[in-house]
Write an enzyme that holds these catalytic residues in place. Structure first.
Site, short mmCIF file in Angstrom:
data_model
loop_
_atom_site.label_atom_id
_atom_site.label_comp_id
_atom_site.label_asym_id
_atom_site.label_seq_id
_atom_site.Cartn_x
_atom_site.Cartn_y
_atom_site.Cartn_z
N ARG A 39 0.82 -1.22 0.00
CA ARG A 39 0.00 0.00 0.00
C ARG A 39 0.85 1.26 0.00
NH1 ARG A 39 -5.51 -0.41 1.59
NH2 ARG A 39 -6.25 -2.41 0.85
N ARG A 43 -3.64 6.97 0.49
CA ARG A 43 -4.12 8.23 1.05
C ARG A 43 -3.15 8.93 1.99
NH1 ARG A 43 -9.76 5.48 2.46
NH2 ARG A 43 -8.18 3.92 2.94
N ARG A 52 -7.22 11.53 -5.96
CA ARG A 52 -8.46 10.94 -5.42
C ARG A 52 -9.58 11.96 -5.25
NH1 ARG A 52 -11.74 8.32 -4.07
NH2 ARG A 52 -11.62 6.96 -2.27
N ASP A 88 -6.47 -3.40 -7.43
CA ASP A 88 -7.02 -3.93 -6.18
C ASP A 88 -7.27 -5.42 -6.35
OD1 ASP A 88 -8.25 -2.70 -3.49
OD2 ASP A 88 -9.34 -4.51 -4.08
N TYR A 164 -14.41 -12.18 0.49
CA TYR A 164 -15.17 -10.97 0.12
C TYR A 164 -16.42 -11.33 -0.67
CZ TYR A 164 -11.52 -7.84 1.76
OH TYR A 164 -10.62 -7.16 2.55
O1 CP3 Z 1 0.24 0.56 -3.35
C1 CP3 Z 1 -0.22 -0.60 -3.39
O2 CP3 Z 1 0.02 -1.45 -2.50
C2 CP3 Z 1 -1.02 -1.04 -4.60
C3 CP3 Z 1 -2.42 -0.87 -4.50
C4 CP3 Z 1 -3.32 -1.82 -3.72
C5 CP3 Z 1 -4.64 -1.45 -3.40
N1 CP3 Z 1 -5.26 -2.53 -2.86
C6 CP3 Z 1 -5.29 -0.15 -3.67
C7 CP3 Z 1 -6.33 0.29 -2.71
C8 CP3 Z 1 -3.14 -3.13 -3.29
C9 CP3 Z 1 -1.89 -4.00 -3.33
C10 CP3 Z 1 -4.37 -3.57 -2.74
C11 CP3 Z 1 -4.59 -4.94 -2.24
C12 CP3 Z 1 -5.79 -5.19 -1.43
N2 CP3 Z 1 -7.05 -4.71 -1.59
C13 CP3 Z 1 -5.82 -6.10 -0.35
C14 CP3 Z 1 -4.66 -6.94 0.10
C15 CP3 Z 1 -3.69 -6.13 0.87
C16 CP3 Z 1 -4.09 -5.90 2.31
O3 CP3 Z 1 -4.15 -4.74 2.68
O4 CP3 Z 1 -4.26 -6.90 3.00
C17 CP3 Z 1 -7.13 -6.12 0.16
C18 CP3 Z 1 -7.62 -6.92 1.35
C19 CP3 Z 1 -7.91 -5.25 -0.63
C20 CP3 Z 1 -9.35 -4.97 -0.52
C21 CP3 Z 1 -9.61 -3.56 -0.18
N3 CP3 Z 1 -9.38 -2.50 -1.04
C22 CP3 Z 1 -10.13 -3.03 1.02
C23 CP3 Z 1 -10.51 -3.85 2.23
C24 CP3 Z 1 -10.23 -1.65 0.85
C25 CP3 Z 1 -10.85 -0.66 1.79
C26 CP3 Z 1 -10.03 -0.43 3.00
C27 CP3 Z 1 -9.30 0.87 2.91
O5 CP3 Z 1 -8.08 0.86 3.16
O6 CP3 Z 1 -9.94 1.87 2.63
C28 CP3 Z 1 -9.71 -1.32 -0.41
C29 CP3 Z 1 -9.58 0.04 -0.99
C30 CP3 Z 1 -8.23 0.38 -1.52
N4 CP3 Z 1 -7.50 -0.36 -2.42
C31 CP3 Z 1 -7.51 1.56 -1.23
C32 CP3 Z 1 -6.32 1.51 -1.97
C33 CP3 Z 1 -5.19 2.52 -2.03
C34 CP3 Z 1 -8.00 2.62 -0.27
C35 CP3 Z 1 -7.76 4.01 -0.67
C36 CP3 Z 1 -8.82 4.74 -1.44
O7 CP3 Z 1 -10.03 4.55 -1.26
O8 CP3 Z 1 -8.37 5.61 -2.21
#
Ligand code: CP3
Length: 356
Positions: A39, A43, A52, A88, A164
């Site tokens: 990640r 944000r 964003r 994602d 999910y």
């Molecule tokens: O920079 C990076 O790592 C690459 C981008 C990336 C995202 N999601 C973008 C994202 C990666 C590698 C993921 C993987 C991901 N997505 C996982 C596995 C990694 C982990 O954290 O365990 C999981 C479980 C998800 C599912 C997911 N996506 C959730 C549960 C959420 C909401 C929670 C949150 O943090 O808001 C997301 C949204 C998401 N995916 C964001 C980002 C940067 C949140 C930011 C936004 O809304 O702009």
């Protein structure tokens, strides 16, 4: 020398012999410990928030130029040793036909959760080359921009993605997922079968588009006992991980809360195994054995501490790795939303300077 006969070494010699990240994946010596963060785009960075404000998360993913730009932001700002494509793990749910949205403050929402055999049968067959072409295009753009920084592709592991789809979103206890697994195993296996094929196709397509390493995120697998992992999850993760072995790019196998699962995760596969912070790095590595690389394992909350405390914690991780080839520094899980950027940058420098 043991490392020279490692099969992956061959590819390394023909493609990317000199980047510390790829060398560490193959347990080859490096001048300094490579570091990147899960990640690392997100944000906590002002540059990301600026994009964003204009686009939703999915809009960024759907527009390869935007996804590429966001992928490159942390590489420029932090000097990390690897980029990870901005996407994602839940994107494949869209072409599978179950519906996906990210609701503000709630996380992912799956429109039509999968809980019956009919639901599994209704999943659409997908072809990553066409259905997820926007991710592949973003990979091509990033590869064109980056010279010496390798690009990581990724997908979710079958268990975490299935959770999910079954829960309909995030979960604390995975009640619906585990109930389906134990009480309706025929439905569980049918779903895992389809997901494994889908994810293998997607991961292979990312490598063909230019990803130089791939990470499989089984983020929530720590919710399972070793027995259930072995029976209901390991065969599918193993098939996914092995499906890309012939491409000869390193494969990172990641999970959280996995102290009791590490030997089984290693058996499932991966050149590199993720270690969270609940186990000291040396103890985790000892459980896994010498013939695999490790990635981790700083607690993400440590980056909120004053810099001298961060330095001590980083040095502790590096001391435990003890200079053994095959350690990629990372957090035990993703960067948290309000992490101070200057602390993240300082952490990268501290890892690079250690031992010099
Ligand atoms: O920079 C990076 O790592 C690459 C981008 C990336 C995202 N999601 C973008 C994202 C990666 C590698 C993921 C993987 C991901 N997505 C996982 C596995 C990694 C982990 O954290 O365990 C999981 C479980 C998800 C599912 C997911 N996506 C959730 C549960 C959420 C909401 C929670 C949150 O943090 O808001 C997301 C949204 C998401 N995916 C964001 C980002 C940067 C949140 C930011 C936004 O809304 O702009």
């Amino acid at each position: 020398m043991e490392t020279l006969i490692h099969p992956s070494t061959f590819n390394l010699q023909v493609s990317q012999p000199e980047t510390p990240f790829l060398r560490a994946c193959y347990r080859l010596p490096t001048d300094y410990t490579p570091v990147w963060f899960m990640r690392q785009a997100g944000r906590y960075m002002a540059e990301y928030r600026a994009i964003r404000e204009k686009y939703t998360l999915l809009e960024i993913c759907f527009h390869p130029e935007l996804a590429a730009e966001v992928t490159l932001q942390p590489v420029r700002a932090l000097g990390v040793d690897a980029a990870i494509i901005f996407a994602d793990i839940l994107l494949p749910l869209i072409p599978l036909g179950v519906g996906l949205d990210f609701a503000a403050g709630e996380g992912p929402v799956v429109g039509r959760p999968v809980r019956t055999m009919e639901d599994v049968a209704a999943l659409k067959p997908i072809h990553a080359e066409t259905d997820l072409s926007y991710v592949l295009e973003a990979i091509r753009i990033v590869r064109g921009e980056l010279k010496d920084t390798p690009l990581i592709g990724f997908c979710g592991a079958p268990f975490t993605v299935a959770s999910y789809m079954i829960e309909g979103g995030s979960s604390r206890d995975f009640l619906k997922t585990k109930t389906l697994m134990v009480s309706a195993p025929h439905i569980w296996h049918a779903l895992m079968e389809k997901l494994t094929q889908t994810l293998a196709d997607y991961l292979g397509a990312q490598i063909r588009a230019g990803a130089q390493a791939v990470q499989v995120f089984d983020s929530w697998v720590g919710a399972l006992s070793p027995q259930d992992y072995e029976k209901f999850v390991l065969p599918y993760s193993a098939r996914l991980l092995r499906s890309v072995a012939h491409y000869r790019v390193p494969v990172i196998h990641f999970g959280v809360n996995t102290a009791t699962l590490l030997p089984l995760m290693k058996r499932a596969g991966g050149d590199v195994i993720g270690l969270d912070w609940r186990l000291p790095l040396d103890e985790g590595w000892a459980l896994l054995g010498n013939d695999v690389a490790v990635q981790g394992n700083l607690d993400p909350t440590v980056l909120f501490a004053p810099l001298p405390e961060i330095k001590q914690r980083i040095e502790d991780v590096l001391r435990r790795a003890n200079g053994r080839p095959g350690h990629i520094f990372n957090l035990g899980h993703g960067i948290l939303q309000h992490t101070p950027v200057d602390h993240v940058k300082a952490a990268v420098d501290m890892v690079h300077e250690y031992g010099h």
